[in-house]
Write an enzyme that holds these catalytic residues in place. Structure first.
Site, PDB file in Angstrom:
ATOM      1  N   GLU A   5       0.835  -1.209   0.000  1.00  0.00           N
ATOM      2  CA  GLU A   5       0.000   0.000   0.000  1.00  0.00           C
ATOM      3  C   GLU A   5       0.865   1.253   0.000  1.00  0.00           C
ATOM      4  O   GLU A   5       0.537   2.253  -0.658  1.00  0.00           O
ATOM      5  CB  GLU A   5      -0.932  -0.022   1.207  1.00  0.00           C
ATOM      6  CG  GLU A   5      -2.060  -1.031   1.082  1.00  0.00           C
ATOM      7  CD  GLU A   5      -2.870  -1.168   2.354  1.00  0.00           C
ATOM      8  OE1 GLU A   5      -4.088  -1.399   2.248  1.00  0.00           O
ATOM      9  OE2 GLU A   5      -2.289  -1.038   3.458  1.00  0.00           O
ATOM     10  N   THR A  34       5.397  -4.633  13.502  1.00  0.00           N
ATOM     11  CA  THR A  34       4.271  -5.483  13.109  1.00  0.00           C
ATOM     12  C   THR A  34       4.213  -5.716  11.614  1.00  0.00           C
ATOM     13  O   THR A  34       3.408  -6.518  11.136  1.00  0.00           O
ATOM     14  CB  THR A  34       2.944  -4.846  13.547  1.00  0.00           C
ATOM     15  OG1 THR A  34       2.788  -3.590  12.883  1.00  0.00           O
ATOM     16  CG2 THR A  34       2.891  -4.664  15.057  1.00  0.00           C
ATOM     17  N   GLU A  41       2.937   6.037  13.327  1.00  0.00           N
ATOM     18  CA  GLU A  41       3.900   5.527  12.354  1.00  0.00           C
ATOM     19  C   GLU A  41       3.619   6.066  10.957  1.00  0.00           C
ATOM     20  O   GLU A  41       4.543   6.315  10.178  1.00  0.00           O
ATOM     21  CB  GLU A  41       3.867   3.998  12.358  1.00  0.00           C
ATOM     22  CG  GLU A  41       4.363   3.404  13.660  1.00  0.00           C
ATOM     23  CD  GLU A  41       4.115   1.917  13.763  1.00  0.00           C
ATOM     24  OE1 GLU A  41       4.760   1.251  14.586  1.00  0.00           O
ATOM     25  OE2 GLU A  41       3.264   1.415  12.991  1.00  0.00           O
ATOM     26  N   HIS A 151      -5.967  39.138 -29.568  1.00  0.00           N
ATOM     27  CA  HIS A 151      -6.384  39.096 -30.973  1.00  0.00           C
ATOM     28  C   HIS A 151      -7.488  38.049 -31.120  1.00  0.00           C
ATOM     29  O   HIS A 151      -7.448  36.993 -30.487  1.00  0.00           O
ATOM     30  CB  HIS A 151      -5.184  38.724 -31.852  1.00  0.00           C
ATOM     31  CG  HIS A 151      -5.514  38.535 -33.296  1.00  0.00           C
ATOM     32  ND1 HIS A 151      -5.505  37.303 -33.920  1.00  0.00           N
ATOM     33  CD2 HIS A 151      -5.864  39.424 -34.256  1.00  0.00           C
ATOM     34  CE1 HIS A 151      -5.821  37.444 -35.193  1.00  0.00           C
ATOM     35  NE2 HIS A 151      -6.054  38.720 -35.431  1.00  0.00           N
ATOM     36  N   ASN A 152      -8.502  38.357 -31.961  1.00  0.00           N
ATOM     37  CA  ASN A 152      -9.622  37.415 -32.147  1.00  0.00           C
ATOM     38  C   ASN A 152     -10.119  36.892 -30.797  1.00  0.00           C
ATOM     39  O   ASN A 152     -10.253  35.691 -30.570  1.00  0.00           O
ATOM     40  CB  ASN A 152      -9.202  36.229 -33.026  1.00  0.00           C
ATOM     41  CG  ASN A 152      -9.066  36.626 -34.495  1.00  0.00           C
ATOM     42  OD1 ASN A 152      -9.448  37.726 -34.895  1.00  0.00           O
ATOM     43  ND2 ASN A 152      -8.522  35.737 -35.294  1.00  0.00           N
ATOM     44  N   GLU A 181     -10.400  42.395 -29.177  1.00  0.00           N
ATOM     45  CA  GLU A 181     -10.784  42.599 -30.574  1.00  0.00           C
ATOM     46  C   GLU A 181     -12.190  42.063 -30.824  1.00  0.00           C
ATOM     47  O   GLU A 181     -12.557  40.989 -30.339  1.00  0.00           O
ATOM     48  CB  GLU A 181      -9.800  41.906 -31.506  1.00  0.00           C
ATOM     49  CG  GLU A 181     -10.096  42.189 -32.981  1.00  0.00           C
ATOM     50  CD  GLU A 181      -9.110  41.526 -33.922  1.00  0.00           C
ATOM     51  OE1 GLU A 181      -8.822  42.123 -34.966  1.00  0.00           O
ATOM     52  OE2 GLU A 181      -8.645  40.410 -33.617  1.00  0.00           O
ATOM     53  N   ASP A 183     -14.556  41.387 -34.191  1.00  0.00           N
ATOM     54  CA  ASP A 183     -14.801  41.362 -35.645  1.00  0.00           C
ATOM     55  C   ASP A 183     -16.309  41.303 -35.848  1.00  0.00           C
ATOM     56  O   ASP A 183     -16.939  40.289 -35.556  1.00  0.00           O
ATOM     57  CB  ASP A 183     -14.146  40.137 -36.276  1.00  0.00           C
ATOM     58  CG  ASP A 183     -12.622  40.241 -36.295  1.00  0.00           C
ATOM     59  OD1 ASP A 183     -12.106  41.318 -35.972  1.00  0.00           O
ATOM     60  OD2 ASP A 183     -11.963  39.240 -36.623  1.00  0.00           O
ATOM     61  N   HIS A 196     -15.324  34.973 -37.030  1.00  0.00           N
ATOM     62  CA  HIS A 196     -14.207  35.129 -37.956  1.00  0.00           C
ATOM     63  C   HIS A 196     -14.753  35.017 -39.369  1.00  0.00           C
ATOM     64  O   HIS A 196     -15.119  33.920 -39.815  1.00  0.00           O
ATOM     65  CB  HIS A 196     -13.139  34.067 -37.686  1.00  0.00           C
ATOM     66  CG  HIS A 196     -11.782  34.441 -38.177  1.00  0.00           C
ATOM     67  ND1 HIS A 196     -11.063  33.677 -39.059  1.00  0.00           N
ATOM     68  CD2 HIS A 196     -11.003  35.524 -37.921  1.00  0.00           C
ATOM     69  CE1 HIS A 196      -9.904  34.261 -39.324  1.00  0.00           C
ATOM     70  NE2 HIS A 196      -9.848  35.389 -38.643  1.00  0.00           N
ATOM     71  N   GLU A 230     -13.160  45.655 -35.695  1.00  0.00           N
ATOM     72  CA  GLU A 230     -13.000  45.446 -37.131  1.00  0.00           C
ATOM     73  C   GLU A 230     -14.411  45.309 -37.690  1.00  0.00           C
ATOM     74  O   GLU A 230     -15.049  44.278 -37.558  1.00  0.00           O
ATOM     75  CB  GLU A 230     -12.169  44.199 -37.402  1.00  0.00           C
ATOM     76  CG  GLU A 230     -11.823  44.021 -38.871  1.00  0.00           C
ATOM     77  CD  GLU A 230     -10.859  42.876 -39.096  1.00  0.00           C
ATOM     78  OE1 GLU A 230     -11.171  42.010 -39.924  1.00  0.00           O
ATOM     79  OE2 GLU A 230      -9.808  42.835 -38.420  1.00  0.00           O
ATOM     80  N   SER A 309      -2.165  49.626 -37.551  1.00  0.00           N
ATOM     81  CA  SER A 309      -2.049  48.201 -37.255  1.00  0.00           C
ATOM     82  C   SER A 309      -1.072  47.570 -38.231  1.00  0.00           C
ATOM     83  O   SER A 309      -1.094  47.857 -39.429  1.00  0.00           O
ATOM     84  CB  SER A 309      -3.420  47.520 -37.368  1.00  0.00           C
ATOM     85  OG  SER A 309      -4.273  47.919 -36.322  1.00  0.00           O
ATOM     86  N   ASN A 465      12.071   9.173 -12.440  1.00  0.00           N
ATOM     87  CA  ASN A 465      10.976   8.610 -11.641  1.00  0.00           C
ATOM     88  C   ASN A 465      10.725   9.320 -10.312  1.00  0.00           C
ATOM     89  O   ASN A 465      10.518   8.679  -9.288  1.00  0.00           O
ATOM     90  CB  ASN A 465      11.239   7.119 -11.361  1.00  0.00           C
ATOM     91  CG  ASN A 465      11.254   6.307 -12.633  1.00  0.00           C
ATOM     92  OD1 ASN A 465      10.435   6.502 -13.519  1.00  0.00           O
ATOM     93  ND2 ASN A 465      12.214   5.396 -12.730  1.00  0.00           N
ATOM     94  N   ASP A 496      11.537  12.795 -22.193  1.00  0.00           N
ATOM     95  CA  ASP A 496      11.203  11.616 -23.006  1.00  0.00           C
ATOM     96  C   ASP A 496      12.321  11.414 -24.012  1.00  0.00           C
ATOM     97  O   ASP A 496      12.611  12.309 -24.806  1.00  0.00           O
ATOM     98  CB  ASP A 496       9.862  11.810 -23.716  1.00  0.00           C
ATOM     99  CG  ASP A 496       9.301  10.512 -24.278  1.00  0.00           C
ATOM    100  OD1 ASP A 496      10.078   9.770 -24.906  1.00  0.00           O
ATOM    101  OD2 ASP A 496       8.102  10.251 -24.092  1.00  0.00           O
TER     102      ASP A 496
END
Length: 546
Positions: A5, A34, A41, A151-152, A181, A183, A196, A230, A309, A465, A496
């Site tokens: 465990e 034990t 413990e 943006h957007n 922004e 649109d 968009h 926009e 812009s 690990n 990795d």
């Protein structure tokens, strides 16, 4: 708890151990002999697992009062190690505030447990508490600030088929964004909509977006929000847009110049806290959009309230080949940079740092996309109370500035600093795989972002690990020449060997906001949200180069 465990528990908290180590733990904690851990413990097991050896070494070096730290001992640590300019009264207040043992506190002493608690408090974290509140002069014109910009903003994913939602505005505003922004297109039922254009992204009502902005604009920052419109609407629906903005935003909307007379310069973030500026036809007061026709034309013909812009690659070209001229342009005019729609259909981002280096204020990014570029944006704007406004260095605000981030000719911006970073340990790193037996192999990379001469990165070895309490104790050295434009980024990855590393967490902050000494580093996930328990422990030292 049985040995099996305990092993399962350790795997759950991101530690893989062999049977020999399990046997060692049991022999250390199983006082009853034990073969099972019970009651105290189990607490002993917890104490063994959470023991911070690196903290014990630091504490022992300064605990000179019967094995404990007096206020004078703590002051020595703060002055000698942390390089803080504090006094004995301050040290005493820290003991009173953070010591967990009442007996020690009564004697004005700090135990090791109290010391560890203190090292996790805001005073001891990597970023200076003084930089977390609004500390900059907020009375200068808007063009003197970097402005957190999206943006957007309405998109939650890609720019071809992704969903549009008011949630995009809520998220951006909560993160301190000050330029969003919209649109806007003709809606089929007479109501203007946001999406968009010429794509399959979903549509949302313009008036619903304005309501969301009204509700969330000032939850994080009290400073002005710029609405970048926009507009592709017919005249009738443009009129309805103006009606919605005036009726929903009310007195928060700037519809006429501030002050008693016609303005000659942009207002400051602080001015009577009238909170929203926008650009729409004759209601555009301070940010009227105009086509950029070259720096000479702008010098001779462009008014202070006219903003150009720039598509990302045009801005990057100017920043590389005409840096000083671009800086002069941005001294008294606003520049807005936006991602290319042609190459960023997946809502990826460009590097904002070269544009900040030449004083561009509105460097708009796709806030919906987790990436390095958004980490840098969040890092820059962590300072100054997350107000979304950061005052540019003086050499980006002066009309006669000779600063050039590419050539770096001599000037007041050159402040060569040797930056020493020791990556010591990490605590409670999250797993990156949902597989219960997958344990991370963490490594830490330290990156410097700024002018080209300062850009650098160095990386630790990976620890096998162990994501619970990995130790590195690796030292790095960086040379920084323009500290006011430098950002420091810590990235933790799961190593990795056969594919790219997996992201675990990161932290980014302005170099000038970091504290020297032993510091815990909070970590953020890919969405920019705090990982509640995960932290790095580092030692930093910045010294003037000889």
């Amino acid at each position: 708890m049985s040995p099996a465990e305990v092993k399962t528990f350790l795997e759950d908290i991101n530690v893989e151990v062999n049977d020999e180590y399990i046997k060692f733990l049991f022999e250390k904690c199983d006082q009853s002999k034990t073969g099972l851990l019970e009651g105290k413990e189990i607490k002993d097991l917890y104490d063994v697992l959470t023991d911070r050896e690196e903290i014990s070494v630091i504490y022992a070096a300064y605990a000179k009062t019967g094995g404990l730290m007096s206020a004078a001992n703590l002051l020595d640590f703060l002055v000698l190690e942390q390089k803080e300019k504090v006094d004995l009264t301050y040290a005493s207040q820290l003991i009173e505030k953070y010591e967990v043992d009442e007996t020690a506190k009564a004697k004005q002493l700090m135990t090791e447990d109290g010391f560890l608690v203190f090292l996790h408090q805001p005073e001891s974290l990597i970023m200076s508490p003084a930089r977390k509140s609004v500390y900059q002069d907020m009375s200068q014109p808007l063009n003197h600030y970097f402005i957190s910009s999206s943006h957007n903003t309405y998109l939650l994913k890609d720019q071809l088929k992704g969903p549009s939602s008011t949630e995009g505005y809520v998220r951006a505003l909560i993160k301190g964004c000050r330029c969003v922004e919209l649109d806007v297109w003709d809606g089929s039922d007479g109501e203007p909509v946001i999406y968009h254009g010429y794509t399959l992204t979903s549509k949302i009502l313009f008036k619903d977006v304005i309501r969301a902005i009204k509700e969330y604009a000032f939850k994080t920052s009290e400073y002005p929000v710029i609405l970048s419109l926009e507009t592709h609407c017919s005249v009738d629906q443009q009129k309805l847009m103006a009606t919605h903005m005036c009726s929903i935003l009310g007195s928060a909307l700037i519809t006429k110049p501030l002050g008693e007379s016609m303005p000659t310069a942009l207002p400051c973030p602080e001015s009577k806290k009238l909170k929203l500026a926008k650009e729409l036809s004759d209601l555009a007061i301070y940010c009227k959009s105009v086509k950029f026709r070259g720096f000479e034309h702008a010098r001779n013909s462009q008014s202070f309230y006219e903003m150009s812009s720039f598509k990302e690659w045009d801005a990057e070209d100017f920043a590389e080949k005409s840096a000083n001229e671009y800086i002069h342009h941005n001294v008294d005019k606003l520049s807005r940079i936006y991602p290319s729609g042609a190459i960023r259909t997946n809502s990826s981002n460009y590097n904002p740092v070269p544009l900040w280096n030449v004083g561009c204020q509105i460097v708009a990014l796709n806030f919906q996309t987790p990436c390095t570029e958004m980490d840098l944006n969040q890092g820059l704007f962590t300072q100054n109370g997350q107000s979304g406004y950061v005052l540019k260095p003086a050499y980006l605000r002066e009309k006669e500035s000779e600063f050039d981030p590419i050539t770096l000719i001599r000037g007041p911006w050159l402040k060569h600093i040797e930056f020493h970073v020791m990556v010591i340990s990490a605590q409670q790193l999250p797993k990156v795989s949902k597989k219960s037996l997958s344990i991370v192999d963490p490594l830490v990379r330290v990156e410097i972002h700024g002018v080209p001469a300062d850009v650098s990165k160095k990386e630790t070895q990976c620890v096998q690990n162990n994501g619970f309490n990995p130790m590195w104790n690796e030292n790095f050295h960086f040379d920084i020449y323009v500290p006011e434009l430098a950002l420091v980024r810590f990235i933790v990855e799961d190593h990795d060997s056969v594919s790219s590393n997996d992201f675990i967490g990161q932290y980014t902050a302005p170099f000038t906001s970091l504290q020297n000494g032993y510091r815990h580093v909070p970590l953020y996930n890919q969405d920019g949200d705090l990982l509640s328990s995960a932290r790095l422990f580092v030692h930093l030292m910045a010294v003037d180069a000889e």
